[in-house]
Design a protein around this motif. Structure first.
Motif, PDB file in Angstrom:
ATOM      1  N   HIS A  11       0.864  -1.183   0.000  1.00  9.83           N
ATOM      2  CA  HIS A  11       0.000   0.000   0.000  1.00  9.83           C
ATOM      3  C   HIS A  11       0.901   1.233   0.000  1.00  9.83           C
ATOM      4  O   HIS A  11       1.933   1.256   0.674  1.00  9.83           O
ATOM      5  CB  HIS A  11      -0.899   0.006   1.233  1.00  9.83           C
ATOM      6  CG  HIS A  11      -1.967  -1.035   1.193  1.00  9.83           C
ATOM      7  ND1 HIS A  11      -3.285  -0.715   1.153  1.00  9.83           N
ATOM      8  CD2 HIS A  11      -1.897  -2.394   1.171  1.00  9.83           C
ATOM      9  CE1 HIS A  11      -4.008  -1.819   1.124  1.00  9.83           C
ATOM     10  NE2 HIS A  11      -3.176  -2.863   1.136  1.00  9.83           N
ATOM     11  N   TYR A  12       0.480   2.258  -0.733  1.00  7.32           N
ATOM     12  CA  TYR A  12       1.261   3.475  -0.909  1.00  7.32           C
ATOM     13  C   TYR A  12       0.428   4.660  -0.422  1.00  7.32           C
ATOM     14  O   TYR A  12      -0.693   4.850  -0.863  1.00  7.32           O
ATOM     15  CB  TYR A  12       1.625   3.655  -2.388  1.00  7.32           C
ATOM     16  CG  TYR A  12       2.374   2.472  -2.933  1.00  7.32           C
ATOM     17  CD1 TYR A  12       3.759   2.419  -2.894  1.00  7.32           C
ATOM     18  CD2 TYR A  12       1.697   1.365  -3.456  1.00  7.32           C
ATOM     19  CE1 TYR A  12       4.457   1.320  -3.372  1.00  7.32           C
ATOM     20  CE2 TYR A  12       2.383   0.265  -3.928  1.00  7.32           C
ATOM     21  CZ  TYR A  12       3.762   0.246  -3.881  1.00  7.32           C
ATOM     22  OH  TYR A  12       4.443  -0.845  -4.352  1.00  7.32           O
ATOM     23  N   TYR A  13       0.997   5.440   0.504  1.00  5.06           N
ATOM     24  CA  TYR A  13       0.292   6.585   1.078  1.00  5.06           C
ATOM     25  C   TYR A  13       1.137   7.837   0.911  1.00  5.06           C
ATOM     26  O   TYR A  13       2.268   7.906   1.397  1.00  5.06           O
ATOM     27  CB  TYR A  13       0.009   6.364   2.571  1.00  5.06           C
ATOM     28  CG  TYR A  13      -1.031   5.303   2.814  1.00  5.06           C
ATOM     29  CD1 TYR A  13      -2.378   5.627   2.825  1.00  5.06           C
ATOM     30  CD2 TYR A  13      -0.665   3.978   3.022  1.00  5.06           C
ATOM     31  CE1 TYR A  13      -3.344   4.653   3.041  1.00  5.06           C
ATOM     32  CE2 TYR A  13      -1.619   2.999   3.232  1.00  5.06           C
ATOM     33  CZ  TYR A  13      -2.954   3.344   3.239  1.00  5.06           C
ATOM     34  OH  TYR A  13      -3.898   2.384   3.446  1.00  5.06           O
ATOM     35  N   ASP A  14       0.568   8.844   0.254  1.00  3.72           N
ATOM     36  CA  ASP A  14       1.240  10.135   0.131  1.00  3.72           C
ATOM     37  C   ASP A  14       1.331  10.774   1.513  1.00  3.72           C
ATOM     38  O   ASP A  14       0.526  10.493   2.407  1.00  3.72           O
ATOM     39  CB  ASP A  14       0.466  11.060  -0.805  1.00  3.72           C
ATOM     40  CG  ASP A  14       0.535  10.613  -2.259  1.00  3.72           C
ATOM     41  OD1 ASP A  14       1.258   9.648  -2.566  1.00  3.72           O
ATOM     42  OD2 ASP A  14      -0.136  11.249  -3.092  1.00  3.72           O
ATOM     43  N   TRP A  15       2.309  11.659   1.663  1.00  6.76           N
ATOM     44  CA  TRP A  15       2.487  12.358   2.941  1.00  6.76           C
ATOM     45  C   TRP A  15       1.187  13.029   3.382  1.00  6.76           C
ATOM     46  O   TRP A  15       0.826  12.982   4.564  1.00  6.76           O
ATOM     47  CB  TRP A  15       3.595  13.416   2.845  1.00  6.76           C
ATOM     48  CG  TRP A  15       4.926  12.894   2.414  1.00  6.76           C
ATOM     49  CD1 TRP A  15       5.622  13.267   1.291  1.00  6.76           C
ATOM     50  CD2 TRP A  15       5.760  11.931   3.071  1.00  6.76           C
ATOM     51  NE1 TRP A  15       6.811  12.588   1.216  1.00  6.76           N
ATOM     52  CE2 TRP A  15       6.921  11.758   2.297  1.00  6.76           C
ATOM     53  CE3 TRP A  15       5.628  11.189   4.236  1.00  6.76           C
ATOM     54  CZ2 TRP A  15       7.947  10.878   2.653  1.00  6.76           C
ATOM     55  CZ3 TRP A  15       6.640  10.315   4.592  1.00  6.76           C
ATOM     56  CH2 TRP A  15       7.782  10.170   3.809  1.00  6.76           C
ATOM     57  N   GLU A  16       0.483  13.665   2.434  1.00  6.19           N
ATOM     58  CA  GLU A  16      -0.745  14.403   2.774  1.00  6.19           C
ATOM     59  C   GLU A  16      -1.809  13.471   3.348  1.00  6.19           C
ATOM     60  O   GLU A  16      -2.520  13.836   4.288  1.00  6.19           O
ATOM     61  CB  GLU A  16      -1.306  15.129   1.546  1.00  6.19           C
ATOM     62  CG  GLU A  16      -0.428  16.220   1.003  1.00  6.19           C
ATOM     63  CD  GLU A  16       0.598  15.705  -0.019  1.00  6.19           C
ATOM     64  OE1 GLU A  16       0.612  14.489  -0.325  1.00  6.19           O
ATOM     65  OE2 GLU A  16       1.399  16.518  -0.488  1.00  6.19           O
ATOM     66  N   ALA A  26      -0.809  12.469   6.914  1.00  4.97           N
ATOM     67  CA  ALA A  26      -1.065  13.566   7.849  1.00  4.97           C
ATOM     68  C   ALA A  26      -2.564  13.739   8.097  1.00  4.97           C
ATOM     69  O   ALA A  26      -2.987  13.936   9.244  1.00  4.97           O
ATOM     70  CB  ALA A  26      -0.445  14.858   7.312  1.00  4.97           C
ATOM     71  N   ALA A  27      -3.364  13.644   7.043  1.00  5.03           N
ATOM     72  CA  ALA A  27      -4.815  13.802   7.197  1.00  5.03           C
ATOM     73  C   ALA A  27      -5.400  12.686   8.061  1.00  5.03           C
ATOM     74  O   ALA A  27      -6.273  12.939   8.900  1.00  5.03           O
ATOM     75  CB  ALA A  27      -5.489  13.836   5.827  1.00  5.03           C
TER      76      ALA A  27
END
Length: 123
Positions: free
Chosen positions: A73-78, A81-82
């Motif tokens: 799974h890939y999660y952007d920084w945004e 944080a959200a």
């Protein structure tokens, strides 16, 4: 950034026969203990620091191997944080869809990101 505005409209919005309306309401999450809250606040600080320092180096976020589906799974920084901010606010994290074809080379494990920050500070 407002991620709700980026989401497609709920196809059942304003529908009195919304299938979800027949489900039992979810139990609210229990309040965070002080140590849990402190840990999330610290992780949120680290995510923001990673975003500031690693995004210019081409690292878009975090990857991890999901134990439930045995896929990466890939999660952007945004998004990270959200999700953390929602937890701190006592809310459920917003539903999000991962990129259809993420650049797998632009995501790193959390431990790698933290090690990278440590290395930058050691200079």
């Amino acid at each position: 950034m407002n991620y709700d505005a980026m989401m497609p409209r709920d196809p059942f919005a304003d529908d009195p026969n919304d299938p979800a309306s027949f489900l039992d309401p979810e139990e609210p999450a229990p309040p965070l203990e002080n140590d849990e809250r402190a840990a999330i606040v610290e992780d949120l600080r680290l995510v923001r620091e990673c975003q500031a320092k690693l995004t210019p180096r081409g690292m878009r976020g975090i990857l991890f191997l999901c134990e439930d589906c045995d896929e990466w799974h890939y999660y952007d920084w945004e998004i990270m944080a959200a999700n953390m901010q929602a937890t701190l606010d006592g809310k459920l994290a917003a539903v999000h869809e991962p990129s259809a074809e993420p650049d797998v080379h632009a995501y790193v494990p959390w431990d790698y990101a933290l090690g990278y920050l440590d290395g930058m500070e050691a200079r």
